[in-house]
Design a protein around this motif. Structure first.
Motif, mmCIF file in Angstrom:
data_model
loop_
_atom_site.group_PDB
_atom_site.id
_atom_site.type_symbol
_atom_site.label_atom_id
_atom_site.label_comp_id
_atom_site.label_asym_id
_atom_site.label_seq_id
_atom_site.Cartn_x
_atom_site.Cartn_y
_atom_site.Cartn_z
ATOM 1 N N ARG A 73 -2.727 -25.687 -46.229
ATOM 2 C CA ARG A 73 -1.712 -26.668 -46.632
ATOM 3 C C ARG A 73 -2.237 -27.613 -47.709
ATOM 4 N NH1 ARG A 73 -1.019 -27.223 -41.047
ATOM 5 N NH2 ARG A 73 -1.938 -29.323 -41.102
ATOM 6 N N HIS A 74 -3.544 -27.883 -47.671
ATOM 7 C CA HIS A 74 -4.149 -28.817 -48.640
ATOM 8 C C HIS A 74 -5.051 -28.061 -49.624
ATOM 9 C CE1 HIS A 74 -2.751 -32.324 -46.353
ATOM 10 N NE2 HIS A 74 -3.110 -31.668 -45.269
ATOM 11 N N TRP A 75 -4.602 -26.897 -50.063
ATOM 12 C CA TRP A 75 -5.457 -26.042 -50.884
ATOM 13 C C TRP A 75 -5.784 -26.681 -52.242
ATOM 14 C CZ3 TRP A 75 -3.992 -24.236 -55.672
ATOM 15 C CH2 TRP A 75 -2.636 -24.286 -55.986
ATOM 16 N N ARG A 76 -4.858 -27.475 -52.773
ATOM 17 C CA ARG A 76 -5.141 -28.112 -54.068
ATOM 18 C C ARG A 76 -6.288 -29.119 -53.955
ATOM 19 N NH1 ARG A 76 0.462 -27.617 -54.101
ATOM 20 N NH2 ARG A 76 1.324 -26.507 -55.921
ATOM 21 N N LYS A 77 -6.244 -29.927 -52.907
ATOM 22 C CA LYS A 77 -7.329 -30.892 -52.700
ATOM 23 C C LYS A 77 -8.646 -30.167 -52.412
ATOM 24 C CE LYS A 77 -6.659 -34.787 -50.498
ATOM 25 N NZ LYS A 77 -6.465 -35.813 -49.430
ATOM 26 N N ALA A 78 -8.574 -29.082 -51.625
ATOM 27 C CA ALA A 78 -9.778 -28.308 -51.315
ATOM 28 C C ALA A 78 -10.372 -27.699 -52.581
ATOM 29 C CB ALA A 78 -9.446 -27.209 -50.303
ATOM 30 N N LEU A 79 -9.509 -27.158 -53.442
ATOM 31 C CA LEU A 79 -9.974 -26.571 -54.700
ATOM 32 C C LEU A 79 -10.564 -27.639 -55.614
ATOM 33 C CD1 LEU A 79 -10.227 -24.153 -56.608
ATOM 34 C CD2 LEU A 79 -7.885 -24.613 -57.378
ATOM 35 N N HIS A 80 -9.911 -28.792 -55.681
ATOM 36 C CA HIS A 80 -10.421 -29.892 -56.503
ATOM 37 C C HIS A 80 -11.810 -30.317 -56.032
ATOM 38 C CE1 HIS A 80 -9.967 -34.316 -57.959
ATOM 39 N NE2 HIS A 80 -10.628 -33.588 -58.837
ATOM 40 N N GLY A 81 -11.955 -30.481 -54.720
ATOM 41 C CA GLY A 81 -13.253 -30.861 -54.171
ATOM 42 C C GLY A 81 -14.321 -29.819 -54.447
ATOM 43 N N LEU A 267 -24.381 -42.165 -50.514
ATOM 44 C CA LEU A 267 -24.075 -43.439 -51.153
ATOM 45 C C LEU A 267 -22.672 -43.439 -51.765
ATOM 46 C CD1 LEU A 267 -27.488 -44.238 -52.886
ATOM 47 C CD2 LEU A 267 -26.554 -45.257 -50.793
ATOM 48 N N LEU A 268 -22.189 -42.255 -52.141
ATOM 49 C CA LEU A 268 -20.855 -42.130 -52.737
ATOM 50 C C LEU A 268 -19.805 -41.754 -51.695
ATOM 51 C CD1 LEU A 268 -21.777 -40.177 -56.000
ATOM 52 C CD2 LEU A 268 -21.244 -42.613 -55.794
ATOM 53 N N ARG A 269 -20.131 -41.939 -50.415
ATOM 54 C CA ARG A 269 -19.293 -41.423 -49.334
ATOM 55 C C ARG A 269 -17.856 -41.940 -49.374
ATOM 56 N NH1 ARG A 269 -22.894 -45.065 -47.598
ATOM 57 N NH2 ARG A 269 -22.263 -46.804 -46.246
ATOM 58 N N ARG A 270 -17.665 -43.203 -49.691
ATOM 59 C CA ARG A 270 -16.313 -43.753 -49.667
ATOM 60 C C ARG A 270 -15.440 -43.136 -50.763
ATOM 61 N NH1 ARG A 270 -19.407 -48.098 -47.894
ATOM 62 N NH2 ARG A 270 -18.650 -49.029 -45.940
ATOM 63 N N LYS A 271 -15.973 -43.008 -51.957
ATOM 64 C CA LYS A 271 -15.218 -42.413 -53.059
ATOM 65 C C LYS A 271 -14.952 -40.929 -52.813
ATOM 66 C CE LYS A 271 -16.771 -45.582 -56.693
ATOM 67 N NZ LYS A 271 -17.453 -45.691 -58.008
ATOM 68 N N LEU A 272 -15.973 -40.212 -52.343
ATOM 69 C CA LEU A 272 -15.817 -38.777 -52.106
ATOM 70 C C LEU A 272 -14.832 -38.505 -50.980
ATOM 71 C CD1 LEU A 272 -19.546 -37.611 -52.435
ATOM 72 C CD2 LEU A 272 -17.699 -37.313 -54.094
ATOM 73 N N HIS A 273 -14.919 -39.295 -49.916
ATOM 74 C CA HIS A 273 -14.012 -39.102 -48.782
ATOM 75 C C HIS A 273 -12.567 -39.416 -49.171
ATOM 76 C CE1 HIS A 273 -12.171 -39.755 -44.795
ATOM 77 N NE2 HIS A 273 -13.058 -38.867 -44.392
ATOM 78 N N ALA A 274 -12.378 -40.457 -49.956
ATOM 79 C CA ALA A 274 -11.027 -40.834 -50.374
ATOM 80 C C ALA A 274 -10.380 -39.755 -51.235
ATOM 81 C CB ALA A 274 -11.073 -42.160 -51.134
ATOM 82 N N ARG A 275 -11.180 -39.041 -52.006
ATOM 83 C CA ARG A 275 -10.630 -38.054 -52.936
ATOM 84 C C ARG A 275 -10.489 -36.669 -52.320
ATOM 85 N NH1 ARG A 275 -13.542 -38.121 -58.678
ATOM 86 N NH2 ARG A 275 -11.827 -36.660 -59.036
ATOM 87 N N PHE A 276 -11.412 -36.286 -51.417
ATOM 88 C CA PHE A 276 -11.467 -34.892 -51.003
ATOM 89 C C PHE A 276 -11.228 -34.638 -49.514
ATOM 90 C CE2 PHE A 276 -14.788 -35.012 -54.542
ATOM 91 C CZ PHE A 276 -13.849 -34.729 -55.517
ATOM 92 N N ALA A 277 -11.157 -35.677 -48.695
ATOM 93 C CA ALA A 277 -11.100 -35.475 -47.243
ATOM 94 C C ALA A 277 -9.865 -34.684 -46.820
ATOM 95 C CB ALA A 277 -11.147 -36.816 -46.527
ATOM 96 N N ILE A 278 -10.089 -33.668 -46.024
ATOM 97 C CA ILE A 278 -9.023 -32.880 -45.419
ATOM 98 C C ILE A 278 -9.061 -33.045 -43.903
ATOM 99 C CG2 ILE A 278 -8.177 -30.529 -45.020
ATOM 100 C CD1 ILE A 278 -9.093 -29.859 -47.857
ATOM 101 N N GLU A 279 -10.275 -33.082 -43.341
ATOM 102 C CA GLU A 279 -10.457 -33.356 -41.918
ATOM 103 C C GLU A 279 -10.796 -34.837 -41.745
ATOM 104 O OE1 GLU A 279 -12.961 -30.461 -39.765
ATOM 105 O OE2 GLU A 279 -13.106 -29.424 -41.693
ATOM 106 N N ARG A 280 -10.079 -35.509 -40.887
ATOM 107 C CA ARG A 280 -10.304 -36.946 -40.686
ATOM 108 C C ARG A 280 -10.396 -37.243 -39.196
ATOM 109 N NH1 ARG A 280 -8.354 -39.674 -45.491
ATOM 110 N NH2 ARG A 280 -7.274 -38.222 -46.844
ATOM 111 N N PRO A 281 -11.579 -37.417 -38.679
ATOM 112 C CA PRO A 281 -12.908 -37.144 -39.254
ATOM 113 C C PRO A 281 -13.346 -35.720 -38.910
ATOM 114 C CG PRO A 281 -13.173 -38.240 -37.172
ATOM 115 C CD PRO A 281 -11.682 -38.065 -37.370
ATOM 116 N N VAL A 282 -14.574 -35.363 -39.315
ATOM 117 C CA VAL A 282 -15.125 -34.045 -39.006
ATOM 118 C C VAL A 282 -15.697 -34.076 -37.595
ATOM 119 C CG1 VAL A 282 -16.845 -32.318 -39.636
ATOM 120 C CG2 VAL A 282 -15.639 -33.571 -41.421
ATOM 121 N N VAL A 283 -14.870 -33.735 -36.627
ATOM 122 C CA VAL A 283 -15.303 -33.701 -35.230
ATOM 123 C C VAL A 283 -14.694 -32.483 -34.558
ATOM 124 C CG1 VAL A 283 -15.624 -36.189 -34.968
ATOM 125 C CG2 VAL A 283 -13.395 -35.171 -34.514
#
Length: 292
Positions: A73-81, A267-283
Motif C-alpha cells: 500500500r505504501h510502495w511509493r514511500k518504500a521505493l523513495h526510502g 543522529l538523523l533518526r527524526r528526519k529519516l523516520h518522518a520521511r520513510f517510516a512505514i511501520e510505526r514502530p518496528v515491533v
C-alpha cells in the motif's frame, strides 16, 4: 519465551537444508547448499526463507499477509526510502575510497577500463541484481523475522537484546561449513565486521521504520564490493594495519565505516523516520503460544 522458541527454530533449520543437500547429491546436479554463489545459494536461501515464513505463520501466529500488504500500500514511500538510502550508502563508500586514495592505498586501473567489454558490463549488471535478491532475503530473515520479532516493545533493554542477538546470529550463520574457523585471528576479525554490519542494518530498519531502507544499505554496501570485483576498476593496496586484508570486512577501516554509518543514521533518526517510516514502530505483533 521468544528467545527459547527462536533458539529451537534455529536448531531445526539444518533439517530442511540437509534434505535439500541430499536432493542435490542424489540428482547429480552439482549444486550444494554451501555454494557461495549461483543456483545452489539461491535455492538454499529460498528454503530458509520458506521455513521462516512457515514458522512466523504457524508458531508465532503473525499475519504475514498484513505485513506485506502494508508495504504494498505504501510502495511509493518504500521505493523513495530505498533509493535515498541506496544513494547514501554508495556516497559513503565512494567517499571512503577517495579518502583512502589520498593516502595512496587505492589507484585507478586504466587497463581494466580499456579492457571493459559489453560482456563484462552485462555480467556486472546480473551480479548486482543477484545482490539485490540476496540483500532482500537476508533482511527478511535477520531483521524482519529475527530482530523485529524479538522486539515486542520499544524499551531499551528489549531493543538492545534484539539487535545484539540477531546480529550475533547473522555473523555466525555466514560460515556454516567451518564454524571452528571463527576462533582463528582472521575468523575473529571477519566476525567483528559481520556483527557491526548487522548492527548497522538493524539501526537502519529501526530508525527509518522501513525494512526496504535496510535492504538499500545492505545492497549498496555489498553491491559496491561486487561492482569493483567484477570490473577491477580500482586497485586496493593492503599494506597498512588499517587495510591489511583482501576481505575488507576484516579491516579496521571497514569497521569504522560501518560504525560511522550507524551513528550517522541514528543522529538523523527524526528526519529519516518522518520521511520513510512505514511501520510505526518496528515491533512484533506475533502472538506466541502461552506457556502451560
Amino acid at each position: 519465551m521468544r528467545y527459547l522458541y527462536i533458539c529451537l527454530f534455529l536448531a531445526f533449520i539444518p533439517i530442511p537444508l540437509a534434505i535439500l543437500e541430499l536432493i542435490f547429491r542424489s540428482t547429480g546436479s552439482g549444486l550444494s547448499i554451501y555454494d557461495t554463489r549461483g543456483a545452489g545459494q539461491v535455492l538454499m536461501l529460498a528454503t530458509v526463507l520458506l521455513t521462516v515464513l512457515a514458522y512466523v505463520q504457524l508458531v508465532a501466529r503473525d499475519n504475514t499477509l498484513a505485513f506485506f500488504s502494508l508495504y504494498l500500500r505504501h510502495w511509493r514511500k518504500a521505493l523513495h526510502g530505498f533509493l535515498v538510502m541506496f544513494a547514501i550508502a554508495w556516497t559513503i563508500v565512494i567517499a571512503a575510497y577517495v579518502i583512502v586514495g589520498l593516502f595512496g592505498q587505492v589507484g585507478w586501473s586504466a587497463t581494466a577500463w580499456d579492457d571493459m567489454t559489453v560482456r563484462t558490463v552485462r555480467r556486472t549488471v546480473v551480479a548486482l541484481f543477484v545482490v539485490l535478491i540476496l540483500a532482500t532475503t537476508e533482511e527478511l530473515m535477520f531483521r524482519v523475522f529475527l530482530m523485529r520479532y524479538l522486539r515486542w516493545n520499544t524499551t531499551p533493554a528489549v531493543t538492545i537484546g534484539a539487535v545484539v542477538f540477531s546480529s550475533l546470529v547473522f555473523a555466525v550463520l555466514h560460515n556454516l561449513t567451518d564454524p571452528l574457523s571463527w576462533l582463528t585471528p582472521e575468523g575473529i576479525r571477519l566476525f567483528i565486521g559481520l556483527f557491526l554490519l548487522a548492527v548497522l542494518l538493524c539501526t537502519t530498519y529501526l530508525v527509518t521504520g522501513s525494512f526496504w531502507c535496510a535492504v538499500a544499505v545492505h545492497a549498496g554496501l555489498l553491491g559496491s564490493k561486487v561492482f569493483l570485483r567484477r570490473t577491477e576498476l580500482l586497485e586496493v593496496s593492503t599494506g597498512s594495519w588499517w587495510l591489511d586484508s583482501a576481505d575488507l570486512r576484516t579491516t579496521p577501516l571497514t569497521w569504522l565505516v560501518f560504525a560511522g554509518m550507524a551513528l550517522l543514521i541514528y543522529l538523523l533518526r527524526r528526519k529519516l523516520h518522518a520521511r520513510f517510516a512505514i511501520e510505526r514502530p518496528v515491533v512484533s505483533t506475533a502472538r506466541f503460544p502461552a506457556p502451560r
